[in-house]
Design a protein around this motif. Structure first.
Motif, PDB file in Angstrom:
ATOM      1  N   ASN A   1      50.543  30.983  59.778  1.00 19.90           N
ATOM      2  CA  ASN A   1      49.151  31.400  59.568  1.00 19.90           C
ATOM      3  C   ASN A   1      48.238  30.525  60.408  1.00 19.90           C
ATOM      4  O   ASN A   1      48.413  29.302  60.459  1.00 19.90           O
ATOM      5  CB  ASN A   1      48.729  31.220  58.100  1.00 19.90           C
ATOM      6  CG  ASN A   1      49.347  32.260  57.185  1.00 19.90           C
ATOM      7  OD1 ASN A   1      49.920  31.928  56.166  1.00 19.90           O
ATOM      8  ND2 ASN A   1      49.248  33.516  57.554  1.00 19.90           N
TER       9      ASN A   1
ATOM     10  N   LYS B   1      47.822  34.178  66.617  1.00 15.60           N
ATOM     11  CA  LYS B   1      48.471  35.450  66.989  1.00 15.60           C
ATOM     12  C   LYS B   1      47.449  36.587  67.089  1.00 15.60           C
ATOM     13  O   LYS B   1      47.417  37.326  68.068  1.00 15.60           O
ATOM     14  CB  LYS B   1      49.569  35.809  65.967  1.00 15.60           C
ATOM     15  CG  LYS B   1      50.633  34.741  65.793  1.00 15.60           C
ATOM     16  CD  LYS B   1      51.696  35.156  64.791  1.00 15.60           C
ATOM     17  CE  LYS B   1      51.207  35.363  63.376  1.00 15.60           C
ATOM     18  NZ  LYS B   1      50.686  34.132  62.707  1.00 15.60           N
TER      19      LYS B   1
ATOM     20  N   THR C   1      44.197  36.403  67.375  1.00 17.23           N
ATOM     21  CA  THR C   1      43.232  36.132  68.450  1.00 17.23           C
ATOM     22  C   THR C   1      43.836  36.511  69.800  1.00 17.23           C
ATOM     23  O   THR C   1      43.179  37.145  70.632  1.00 17.23           O
ATOM     24  CB  THR C   1      42.823  34.642  68.431  1.00 17.23           C
ATOM     25  OG1 THR C   1      42.359  34.315  67.122  1.00 17.23           O
ATOM     26  CG2 THR C   1      41.738  34.354  69.442  1.00 17.23           C
TER      27      THR C   1
HETATM   28  P1  ATP Z   1      47.624  34.821  60.430  1.00 20.52           P
HETATM   29  O1  ATP Z   1      49.094  34.767  60.571  1.00 20.52           O
HETATM   30  O2  ATP Z   1      47.119  34.111  59.209  1.00 20.52           O
HETATM   31  O3  ATP Z   1      47.044  36.194  60.607  1.00 20.52           O
HETATM   32  P2  ATP Z   1      47.028  34.139  63.189  1.00 20.52           P
HETATM   33  O4  ATP Z   1      48.190  33.428  63.825  1.00 20.52           O
HETATM   34  O5  ATP Z   1      46.866  35.572  63.476  1.00 20.52           O
HETATM   35  O6  ATP Z   1      47.028  33.893  61.613  1.00 20.52           O
HETATM   36  P3  ATP Z   1      44.273  33.839  63.999  1.00 20.52           P
HETATM   37  O7  ATP Z   1      43.791  34.840  62.990  1.00 20.52           O
HETATM   38  O8  ATP Z   1      44.250  34.216  65.424  1.00 20.52           O
HETATM   39  O9  ATP Z   1      45.738  33.313  63.629  1.00 20.52           O
HETATM   40  O10 ATP Z   1      43.411  32.511  63.794  1.00 20.52           O
HETATM   41  C1  ATP Z   1      43.545  31.379  64.649  1.00 20.52           C
HETATM   42  C2  ATP Z   1      42.566  30.326  64.195  1.00 20.52           C
HETATM   43  O11 ATP Z   1      41.229  30.776  64.412  1.00 20.52           O
HETATM   44  C3  ATP Z   1      42.658  29.979  62.713  1.00 20.52           C
HETATM   45  O12 ATP Z   1      42.459  28.594  62.556  1.00 20.52           O
HETATM   46  C4  ATP Z   1      41.524  30.770  62.086  1.00 20.52           C
HETATM   47  O13 ATP Z   1      41.032  30.118  60.945  1.00 20.52           O
HETATM   48  C5  ATP Z   1      40.496  30.785  63.197  1.00 20.52           C
HETATM   49  N1  ATP Z   1      39.675  32.012  63.161  1.00 20.52           N
HETATM   50  C6  ATP Z   1      40.135  33.272  63.203  1.00 20.52           C
HETATM   51  N2  ATP Z   1      39.116  34.162  63.189  1.00 20.52           N
HETATM   52  C7  ATP Z   1      37.981  33.421  63.142  1.00 20.52           C
HETATM   53  C8  ATP Z   1      36.586  33.737  63.111  1.00 20.52           C
HETATM   54  N3  ATP Z   1      36.173  34.999  63.142  1.00 20.52           N
HETATM   55  N4  ATP Z   1      35.699  32.702  63.058  1.00 20.52           N
HETATM   56  C9  ATP Z   1      36.123  31.424  63.049  1.00 20.52           C
HETATM   57  N5  ATP Z   1      37.417  31.043  63.078  1.00 20.52           N
HETATM   58  C10 ATP Z   1      38.338  32.025  63.124  1.00 20.52           C
END
Ligand code: ATP
Length: 226
Positions: free
Chosen positions: A36, A40, A42
């Motif tokens: 998490n 990914k 992003t």
């Molecule tokens: P998950 O498996 O939980 O979906 P992920 O690997 O897809 O996570 P992201 O959603 O891309 O990860 O998030 C990457 C980082 O950016 C995290 O620390 C998250 O808290 C932060 N983040 C994501 N979206 C935002 C936003 N809109 N504003 C601020 N920070 C964000």
């Protein structure tokens, strides 16, 4: 097919992608794995032309996604981790709407709806309202929407979440069928084991950095940067 170099993405006070670079070849299925918050979603949103990175380059099917995000949409199918369907529309209407939004003319729409519904096992559901479908069937409609315009690249964010083992298996079979048609898939999950059976490659993100990129099934490792 997908070329990424020096990708930086920041939310206020947080670097979500830090110098990410890789190259994905046509006709492969790459598992995008990481805990998490690894980045990914992003990364997939940047590849889909929905977020603009602070720095770096992204080319998908020869298109510069950062400079021409709209042009890239024709080449990319994207399934968001939290997707919505228009619950009042029938499956047929959902698919026709997305086909039209992607610029297909009436004839091509009818053809694409028929073909895609058959591929996703939705032919007998076309007259049903999307809001009445089970989670697994809604997932299939959302994937059908993502591929209705025959994109070269399909980006799927956690497509297996909430599915039972049988539906997950069917999803894997679908990915293999899409790959056989020459499509290139990038599929995210927290759990590699979910994707391992059908993925050809694996990308691991941790804290916004690419920590591993290699071929699966005993093929030689590739360097993390393209
Ligand atoms: P998950 O498996 O939980 O979906 P992920 O690997 O897809 O996570 P992201 O959603 O891309 O990860 O998030 C990457 C980082 O950016 C995290 O620390 C998250 O808290 C932060 N983040 C994501 N979206 C935002 C936003 N809109 N504003 C601020 N920070 C964000």
């Amino acid at each position: 097919m997908i070329e990424v170099a020096g990708l930086l993405y920041e939310y206020p006070g947080l670097r979500a992608l830090d110098d990410v670079g890789f190259r994905i070849e046509r006709g492969t299925i790459t598992a995008l794995v990481g805990p998490n918050g690894a980045g990914k979603t992003t990364l997939l949103r940047c590849l889909a032309g929905m977020e603009r990175p602070l720095a770096g380059s992204i080319r998908v099917n020869g298109i510069d996604v950062v400079d021409e995000p709209r042009a890239s949409h024709r080449h990319v199918g994207y399934l968001s981790d939290f997707f919505g369907l228009y619950g009042e529309l029938t499956v047929h209407q959902c698919l026709s709407y997305v086909a039209a939004a992607n610029g297909l003319d009436a004839r091509a729409q009818a053809h694409a709806v028929g073909e895609t519904a058959a591929e996703l096992g939705l032919t007998d559901r076309l007259a049903q309202r999307a809001g009445e479908l089970s989670r697994g069937l809604r997932q299939r409609v959302a994937i059908a929407q993502a591929i209705i315009h025959s994109p070269a690249v399909v980006l799927l964010d956690e497509p297996a979440s909430g599915l039972d083992p049988e539906a997950r298996f069917a999803l894997g079979e679908l990915f293999v069928a899409l790959r056989r048609r020459g499509l290139t898939l990038l599929v995210s999950s927290h759990i590699l084991a979910e994707l391992e059976a059908y993925s050809t490659h694996m990308l691991i993100l941790q804290g916004g950095r690419l920590v591993e990129h290699r071929a699966l099934a005993g093929t030689a490792a590739m360097p993390a940067q393209a």
